[in-house]
Design a protein around this motif. Sequence first.
Motif, PDB file in Angstrom:
ATOM      1  N   TYR A  18      93.810-106.525 -67.376  1.00 39.88           N
ATOM      2  CA  TYR A  18      94.952-107.408 -67.118  1.00 39.88           C
ATOM      3  C   TYR A  18      94.971-107.810 -65.647  1.00 39.88           C
ATOM      4  O   TYR A  18      95.248-108.946 -65.304  1.00 39.88           O
ATOM      5  N   SER A  19      94.670-106.832 -64.782  1.00 39.82           N
ATOM      6  CA  SER A  19      94.712-107.102 -63.351  1.00 39.82           C
ATOM      7  C   SER A  19      93.746-108.202 -62.969  1.00 39.82           C
ATOM      8  O   SER A  19      94.062-109.052 -62.145  1.00 39.82           O
ATOM      9  N   LEU A  20      92.580-108.172 -63.579  1.00 40.36           N
ATOM     10  CA  LEU A  20      91.592-109.195 -63.250  1.00 40.36           C
ATOM     11  C   LEU A  20      92.127-110.586 -63.562  1.00 40.36           C
ATOM     12  O   LEU A  20      91.955-111.517 -62.780  1.00 40.36           O
ATOM     13  N   VAL A  21      92.753-110.699 -64.720  1.00 38.81           N
ATOM     14  CA  VAL A  21      93.301-112.011 -65.072  1.00 38.81           C
ATOM     15  C   VAL A  21      94.457-112.372 -64.137  1.00 38.81           C
ATOM     16  O   VAL A  21      94.575-113.500 -63.657  1.00 38.81           O
ATOM     17  N   ALA A  22      95.291-111.359 -63.856  1.00 41.64           N
ATOM     18  CA  ALA A  22      96.444-111.606 -62.988  1.00 41.64           C
ATOM     19  C   ALA A  22      95.991-112.030 -61.602  1.00 41.64           C
ATOM     20  O   ALA A  22      96.673-112.811 -60.920  1.00 41.64           O
ATOM     21  N   LEU A 240     101.067-112.460 -67.337  1.00 45.87           N
ATOM     22  CA  LEU A 240     102.320-112.937 -66.757  1.00 45.87           C
ATOM     23  C   LEU A 240     103.260-111.801 -66.364  1.00 45.87           C
ATOM     24  O   LEU A 240     103.747-111.768 -65.233  1.00 45.87           O
ATOM     25  N   PRO A 241     103.543-110.882 -67.274  1.00 49.78           N
ATOM     26  CA  PRO A 241     104.386-109.759 -66.836  1.00 49.78           C
ATOM     27  C   PRO A 241     103.752-108.983 -65.695  1.00 49.78           C
ATOM     28  O   PRO A 241     104.460-108.431 -64.848  1.00 49.78           O
ATOM     29  N   VAL A 242     102.440-108.955 -65.650  1.00 50.23           N
ATOM     30  CA  VAL A 242     101.772-108.214 -64.588  1.00 50.23           C
ATOM     31  C   VAL A 242     102.120-108.809 -63.234  1.00 50.23           C
ATOM     32  O   VAL A 242     102.466-108.090 -62.291  1.00 50.23           O
ATOM     33  N   VAL A 243     102.073-110.132 -63.147  1.00 50.11           N
ATOM     34  CA  VAL A 243     102.364-110.718 -61.832  1.00 50.11           C
ATOM     35  C   VAL A 243     103.851-110.635 -61.501  1.00 50.11           C
ATOM     36  O   VAL A 243     104.222-110.606 -60.333  1.00 50.11           O
ATOM     37  N   ILE A 244     104.677-110.602 -62.518  1.00 52.43           N
ATOM     38  CA  ILE A 244     106.093-110.417 -62.242  1.00 52.43           C
ATOM     39  C   ILE A 244     106.317-109.041 -61.629  1.00 52.43           C
ATOM     40  O   ILE A 244     107.034-108.878 -60.647  1.00 52.43           O
ATOM     41  N   ILE A 261     101.248-101.779 -66.274  1.00 54.87           N
ATOM     42  CA  ILE A 261     101.440-102.349 -67.606  1.00 54.87           C
ATOM     43  C   ILE A 261     100.461-101.711 -68.592  1.00 54.87           C
ATOM     44  O   ILE A 261     100.828-101.330 -69.703  1.00 54.87           O
ATOM     45  N   GLY A 262      99.196-101.583 -68.177  1.00 57.48           N
ATOM     46  CA  GLY A 262      98.198-101.006 -69.078  1.00 57.48           C
ATOM     47  C   GLY A 262      98.570 -99.594 -69.496  1.00 57.48           C
ATOM     48  O   GLY A 262      98.590 -99.267 -70.685  1.00 57.48           O
ATOM     49  N   VAL A 263      98.888 -98.789 -68.505  1.00 56.93           N
ATOM     50  CA  VAL A 263      99.254 -97.407 -68.804  1.00 56.93           C
ATOM     51  C   VAL A 263     100.550 -97.366 -69.602  1.00 56.93           C
ATOM     52  O   VAL A 263     100.670 -96.673 -70.614  1.00 56.93           O
ATOM     53  N   GLY A 264     101.521 -98.143 -69.149  1.00 53.08           N
ATOM     54  CA  GLY A 264     102.820 -98.144 -69.803  1.00 53.08           C
ATOM     55  C   GLY A 264     102.716 -98.498 -71.268  1.00 53.08           C
ATOM     56  O   GLY A 264     103.319 -97.865 -72.135  1.00 53.08           O
ATOM     57  N   GLU A 265     101.928 -99.535 -71.542  1.00 49.03           N
ATOM     58  CA  GLU A 265     101.749 -99.958 -72.925  1.00 49.03           C
ATOM     59  C   GLU A 265     101.204 -98.835 -73.780  1.00 49.03           C
ATOM     60  O   GLU A 265     101.745 -98.509 -74.842  1.00 49.03           O
ATOM     61  N   LYS A 266     100.081 -98.264 -73.303  1.00 50.80           N
ATOM     62  CA  LYS A 266      99.424 -97.227 -74.107  1.00 50.80           C
ATOM     63  C   LYS A 266     100.338 -96.029 -74.312  1.00 50.80           C
ATOM     64  O   LYS A 266     100.500 -95.517 -75.414  1.00 50.80           O
ATOM     65  N   LEU A 267     100.921 -95.565 -73.216  1.00 49.07           N
ATOM     66  CA  LEU A 267     101.763 -94.377 -73.328  1.00 49.07           C
ATOM     67  C   LEU A 267     102.981 -94.636 -74.198  1.00 49.07           C
ATOM     68  O   LEU A 267     103.356 -93.817 -75.029  1.00 49.07           O
ATOM     69  N   SER A 268     103.606 -95.786 -74.002  1.00 44.44           N
ATOM     70  CA  SER A 268     104.807 -96.047 -74.789  1.00 44.44           C
ATOM     71  C   SER A 268     104.460 -96.186 -76.256  1.00 44.44           C
ATOM     72  O   SER A 268     105.223 -95.784 -77.120  1.00 44.44           O
ATOM     73  N   GLU A 269     103.289 -96.750 -76.527  1.00 44.64           N
ATOM     74  CA  GLU A 269     102.895 -96.907 -77.926  1.00 44.64           C
ATOM     75  C   GLU A 269     102.734 -95.550 -78.587  1.00 44.64           C
ATOM     76  O   GLU A 269     103.187 -95.312 -79.697  1.00 44.64           O
TER      77      GLU A 269
END
Lengths: 309, 262, 354
Positions: A18-22, A240-244, A261-269
Amino acid sequence: MGFFLETLFGGLMSGMLYSLVALGFVLIYKASGVFNFAQGAMVLFAALAMARFYEWIPHLLGFDNKVLANLLAFGAAVLVMIAVAWLIERLCLRHLVNQEHITLLMATLGVSYFLEGFGQVLFGSDIYKIDIGMPKDPVIVLERVFQGGLLINQEDLYAAAIAAALVFALTLFFQKTATGRALRAVADDHQAAQSIGIPLGRIWIIVWSVAGFVALVAGAIWGSKLGVQFSLSLVALKALPVVILGGLTSVPGAIIGGLIIGVGEKLSEIYIGPMFGGGIEIWFAYVLALVFLLVRPQGLFGEKIIDRV
Amino acid sequence: MATDRKIGDVVLDVRNISLSFGGVKALSDISFDVREHEIRAIIGPNGAGKSSMLNCINGVYMPQEGAISFRGRTFMHMNSRQVAEMGLARTFQNLALFKGMSVLDNIMTGRNLKMKCNLFQQAIRWGAAEREECAQREQVERIIDFLEIQPYRKTPVGRLSYGLQKRVDLGRALAMEPSLLLLDEPMAGMNVEEKQDMSRFILDLNDEFGTTIVLIEHDMGVVMDISDRVVVLDYGRKIGDGAPDEVRLDPDVISAYLGTTH
Amino acid sequence: MLYRENGQFKSTYRADQQIFPILQDRIAIGLFLFAAFAVVPMLASEYLLRAILVPFLILSLAALGLNILVGYCGQISLGTGAFMAIGAYAAYNFEVRIPGMPLLVALLLGGACSTAVGVLFGIPSLRIKGLYLAVATLAAQFFTDWAFLRIRWFTNDSSSGSVSVASLDIFGLAIDSPARKYLLCLAFLVVFALLAKNLVRGAIGREWMAIRDMDVAAAVIGIRPVYAKLTAFAVSSFIVGVAGALWGFVHLGSWEPAAFNIDRSFQLLFMVIIGGMGSIMGSFFGAAFIVVLPVILDALPRWFGLNVDTALSAHLTYMIFGALIVFFLIVEPHGMARLWSTGKEKLRLWPFPH
């Protein structure tokens, strides 16, 4: 505990993507004040270009060496992205100098749709492979600390290394070079920069080319991991959320935001997901961004937005 | 300068206002008052803080120190809507007109506080809302007549000349039926005739409707001609306060700000 | 020559403020409505009604709702699909769970639920604007995508989020033929367009536009930004919610969350941009354009004898949409509605050049 760490690593690695795209977003915003909705489409376009050139060039030139094919394909894709940058500046940005942000945002939305369609017309719409020689086998580390060790994807480690190198290079570019300073001036005020003689058109081409390059790197890594397909541009929307989170003007922010975001997503899932029936990955990033927007709109590292009368 | 009005009690009292932006101190310990029915000018060189003062009075900026009293009610921070309801209106230096709307609609927005129909009544339109629109339209047309901009009422404001846009800005403020009117450089960018027209409007407002007027102005001739009292600011501080003739001769004022008659 | 205002003097404000002040316009609209209500259902083919006109009407309604938020009040929203979904699923729940619920009431209640959520998601707009608000609305979009997929209660325990409605009827009259569905949607559109036009030309419309054009100056006049923005969200989501309910009930019959996904949101935003932001007419133009264009693109190669596969024409559609967005933003940011009104102005002078 081992499982937690594995999930954590997995999250860090997907966050890195995600960071790369951001990164591409941040570059363009920092340097031209434009919020580039088309970044995801650029990733897809670049990845498609590279994947297909990788197939076509050996056929065309009649050789078999994979490394050479990859290099030439990469180079050709870079040229393509520069051409794309040039076209976007010429046909779109040039005519929208100093319009409101909303107009520019919607214009990039239009560009995004155009690139998605065009990419598939030019390069085809199947799923393509990118093979840049990254080792696919996972490694097992820390066998003595955790039972069975931790399973880590080598590919992800390489991706992280490449991303880090890219960030370093870009930060140097912005801080130390004259072009970098000019880019920051342009981001502040298009017309003012123009009036002191900064060649706006050329600057924009440079910025969008660099962003295109970053998109290509992101696309190559991501395509190597997941295969190049249309859904790539949708996943890229998550940047988008990443840059926010990280702040629209901050390169380190894009990285850290992506990781969070990456970590948060995985952990929350894994840990919260089951309470809600699963699948919360699709909105976790956005809701987190929403919370940030209400509490700290400039993100973790961005500049404070002042509204003047 | 109209002499047959009765200048009343203090209606606006500014006390010890200080305002900073980051490290920049825009206003330092400013105090002055404004009496009912008078025309009070605020003058000073560029960057003296005049617009910032006006912005504090009507709630756009929040001063770090000091208080403002309007009609007996004291505010630490003025609430734009509250003071609008209490009868305070202003024009803007950079116009701040609603570019997407016509002259008529721009001035009609000034009547907003007086319009009472709710959302549902407006959606139906037939009946109460239609009557209200027509009644308000009538008031707005009076203002349009007063400002002599009838031919332009349906024109989008973006297409008008600067002088006409200034009149629309004034019209929008007048639509609020203010008892206190803040004018931020109403004559800026106008030629001699336009200035004469604008001065005439301001004096008429003060004469006919008794509107108290606080205006920021650079043109010394205008200030001397029409104002009752003058406040002089320089670098965010008050350096003069009194009748125009007194202020004009004050050495501090002269040195800070060589007033020239245009 | 024909289109002149000569002799049409208004002597009351009321006459001056009508929706169609020019007599020729009133006649034209009258004829148009007559044709739409009486002639079209008799002459149009089933295909035309079912596949083009009904979607056009419902999407026009949705675009109208979105235009109020984006075009008149200047608040960007990328989550319109979510509000359509809420309208559809809420109406579904009312219909399924409450026996004897009339169709019209269910549809309107669906809109009401959408309003409630719309106001909730409008709260961020009080603090953030522009692209930040866009991301916030995306949160709404993806959250509702998930909610209708995973939260069983919303979909009456359907595992995939897909639901279907039984036959429709209003006051005993069955709405089963394409012609009747068309008339129902047309009626909704005309009524809502009228209400929307009244709002937009009244006090609240001016408040919305003031907030859009310059919110600081608006506050000084005494307009409350909170009230203006939240009412914009409320009215917009109500209309979009009803449109969503119509889409599900009348057009689709059965649907799943994907029918209201982010592509739908973008599609509606495109309609508003191309059609004309801040224009009721513009919503119709935009919807017509976006509904009809893919049909034409599909059919065009066949007219020329070429064989183009559907995937390619889908890609070409994307390209053309994207290019048109950029084109309109550069050349005529006020969209087709502005082209239309410029055309009418020229018509007023015709055959004179100026």
